[in-house]
Design a protein around this motif. Structure first.
Motif, PDB file in Angstrom:
ATOM      1  N   ILE A   1       0.746  -0.981   0.036  1.00  0.00           N
ATOM      2  CA  ILE A   1       0.119  -0.275  -0.138  1.00  0.00           C
ATOM      3  C   ILE A   1       0.993   1.055  -0.377  1.00  0.00           C
ATOM      4  N   LYS A   2       0.565   2.015  -0.769  1.00  0.00           N
ATOM      5  CA  LYS A   2       1.270   3.370  -1.090  1.00  0.00           C
ATOM      6  C   LYS A   2       0.145   4.308  -0.259  1.00  0.00           C
ATOM      7  N   ARG A   3       0.428   5.076   0.886  1.00  0.00           N
ATOM      8  CA  ARG A   3      -0.440   6.094   1.191  1.00  0.00           C
ATOM      9  C   ARG A   3      -0.588   7.121   0.824  1.00  0.00           C
ATOM     10  N   PRO A   4      -1.780   8.299   0.136  1.00  0.00           N
ATOM     11  CA  PRO A   4      -1.610   8.985  -0.030  1.00  0.00           C
ATOM     12  C   PRO A   4      -0.931  10.850   0.786  1.00  0.00           C
ATOM     13  N   GLN A   5      -0.143  11.283   0.961  1.00  0.00           N
ATOM     14  CA  GLN A   5       0.660  12.493   1.005  1.00  0.00           C
ATOM     15  C   GLN A   5      -0.582  13.387   1.491  1.00  0.00           C
TER      16      GLN A   5
ATOM     17  N   SER B   1      -2.635  17.278   2.183  1.00  0.00           N
ATOM     18  CA  SER B   1      -2.129  18.394   2.246  1.00  0.00           C
ATOM     19  C   SER B   1      -3.401  19.240   3.870  1.00  0.00           C
ATOM     20  N   GLN B   2      -3.213  19.935   4.118  1.00  0.00           N
ATOM     21  CA  GLN B   2      -4.331  20.474   4.988  1.00  0.00           C
ATOM     22  C   GLN B   2      -5.564  20.784   4.686  1.00  0.00           C
ATOM     23  N   GLY B   3      -6.876  20.468   4.766  1.00  0.00           N
ATOM     24  CA  GLY B   3      -7.604  20.745   4.182  1.00  0.00           C
ATOM     25  C   GLY B   3      -8.207  20.146   2.972  1.00  0.00           C
ATOM     26  N   GLN B   4      -7.736  19.615   2.804  1.00  0.00           N
ATOM     27  CA  GLN B   4      -7.914  18.236   1.610  1.00  0.00           C
ATOM     28  C   GLN B   4      -8.011  16.605   2.182  1.00  0.00           C
ATOM     29  N   GLN B   5      -8.251  16.398   2.919  1.00  0.00           N
ATOM     30  CA  GLN B   5      -8.759  15.309   3.882  1.00  0.00           C
ATOM     31  C   GLN B   5     -10.280  14.680   3.458  1.00  0.00           C
TER      32      GLN B   5
ATOM     33  N   GLY C   1      -7.179  13.194  -5.964  1.00  0.00           N
ATOM     34  CA  GLY C   1      -6.795  12.564  -4.905  1.00  0.00           C
ATOM     35  C   GLY C   1      -8.015  11.844  -3.777  1.00  0.00           C
ATOM     36  N   TYR C   2      -9.828  11.637  -4.293  1.00  0.00           N
ATOM     37  CA  TYR C   2      -9.775  12.383  -3.374  1.00  0.00           C
ATOM     38  C   TYR C   2     -10.270  10.129  -3.452  1.00  0.00           C
ATOM     39  N   GLY C   3     -10.599   9.860  -4.477  1.00  0.00           N
ATOM     40  CA  GLY C   3     -11.189   8.270  -4.786  1.00  0.00           C
ATOM     41  C   GLY C   3      -9.643   7.884  -3.915  1.00  0.00           C
ATOM     42  N   ARG C   4      -8.784   7.741  -4.238  1.00  0.00           N
ATOM     43  CA  ARG C   4      -7.262   7.302  -3.402  1.00  0.00           C
ATOM     44  C   ARG C   4      -7.122   7.800  -1.982  1.00  0.00           C
TER      45      ARG C   4
END
Length: 300
Positions: free
Chosen positions: A149-153, A155-159, A240-243
């Motif tokens: 599994i490669k976890r996404p990096q 940023s603030q406010g993008q979770q 990146g939201y789907g990831r």
């Protein structure tokens, strides 16, 4: 219900004896073909009010073949997953099961009828060809390798927050699913209303700053859980939201210690395939789908 044919009997009422016969036939198939059947036994025999009953073909007391029919949503096609015992092939068993499946298709008024074959086996392809099946698409079956599994990096406010849906969320889910899969919102609402109460199914909503932007569903049979009906609203794709949603549900399922976590992806969907591979999923087999033409469906 039993139907008689020149090559045996079609049965749809499943007893404990039938379950044991199916399990033995699946094992014979595995030993002969060298691969597992496409659908787990637990999934085929799971009780459901809306799922078509499996079609069993008996020659006397011998189970010579069966067909599992999958009809996921009212607007969806019926998929046929079939098997004939190696000792009883080329004797009309498969054709008899196919005719019975066509009758179910007519009764349900489904959109299409698809024959599903293991891409590694020639027998299924030959059967589809004999019944004028037109190749439509293929899907990879993928299972999770937790070490990859490669976890996404983030940023603030993008979770994106993943929340399990409840019965009161059905209208929201219907909107999300219909938008993601270009289907009728009314039909999706009826289907979700029926499905959300099932013990082996869960729906989840992806929230960005409290706004629903995507959804997914898990369906579990035995030790295996599948991630399905996974989609993000068109406006929020490619960011990146789907990831984030996928990694979140994987982490949740790993925390629950599911032995097997899987999903399916169309082979030509390069973006989705890349996403799943980066999230730790690995291809284990490929299924080919053949559409039965109207002319063949009209024949009886």
């Amino acid at each position: 219900m039993n139907q008689h044919s020149v090559t045996g009997e079609i049965k749809t009422e499943i007893t404990a004896s039938d379950r044991a016969n199916i399990a033995r036939l699946i094992e014979d198939y595995r030993l002969y073909e060298g691969v597992d059947f496409l659908v787990p036994l637990e999934e085929m025999l799971a009780p459901s009010e809306n799922k078509p009953a499996p079609l069993l073909h008996y020659q006397g007391d011998t189970l010579t073949g069966f067909a599992y029919l999958q009809h996921l949503r009212p607007d969806a096609e019926i998929e046929i997953y079939g098997m004939v015992h190696p000792d009883h092939r080329r004797k009309g068993v498969g054709t008899t099961l196919f005719e019975a499946a066509k009758a179910v298709w007519r009764q349900r008024g489904a959109s299409d009828l698809l024959l599903v074959c293991d891409g590694a086996l020639s027998s299924g392809k030959a059967f589809a060809s004999a019944h004028r099946g037109a190749y439509r698409f293929s899907e990879h079956r993928m299972v999770l390798d937790p070490t990859s599994i490669k976890r996404p990096q983030l940023s603030q406010g993008q979770q994106v927050q993943l929340r399990r849906a409840e019965g009161t969320d059905v209208p929201i889910l219907a909107h999300l699913v219909s938008q993601a899969f270009d289907s009728s919102e009314e039909e999706m609402e009826n289907w979700i209303t029926e499905s959300i109460s099932a013990d082996n199914q869960r729906f989840y909503i992806g929230l960005l700053d409290g706004l629903p932007i995507g959804s997914l569903r898990t369906v579990s049979f035995g030790d295996l859980t599948d991630i399905v009906t996974f989609g993000v609203l068109p406006l929020y794709r490619g960011q990146g939201y789907g990831r984030q949603m996928l990694v979140a549900i994987v982490d949740l399922l790993l925390e629950e210690q599911w032995p097997g976590i899987a999903l399916d992806v169309e082979t030509k969907n390069a973006n989705a395939l890349g996403l799943y591979e980066s999230c730790g999923f690995r291809k284990i087999r490929t299924c080919d789908y053949y559409q039965v033409p109207e002319g063949e469906l009209a024949r009886s």
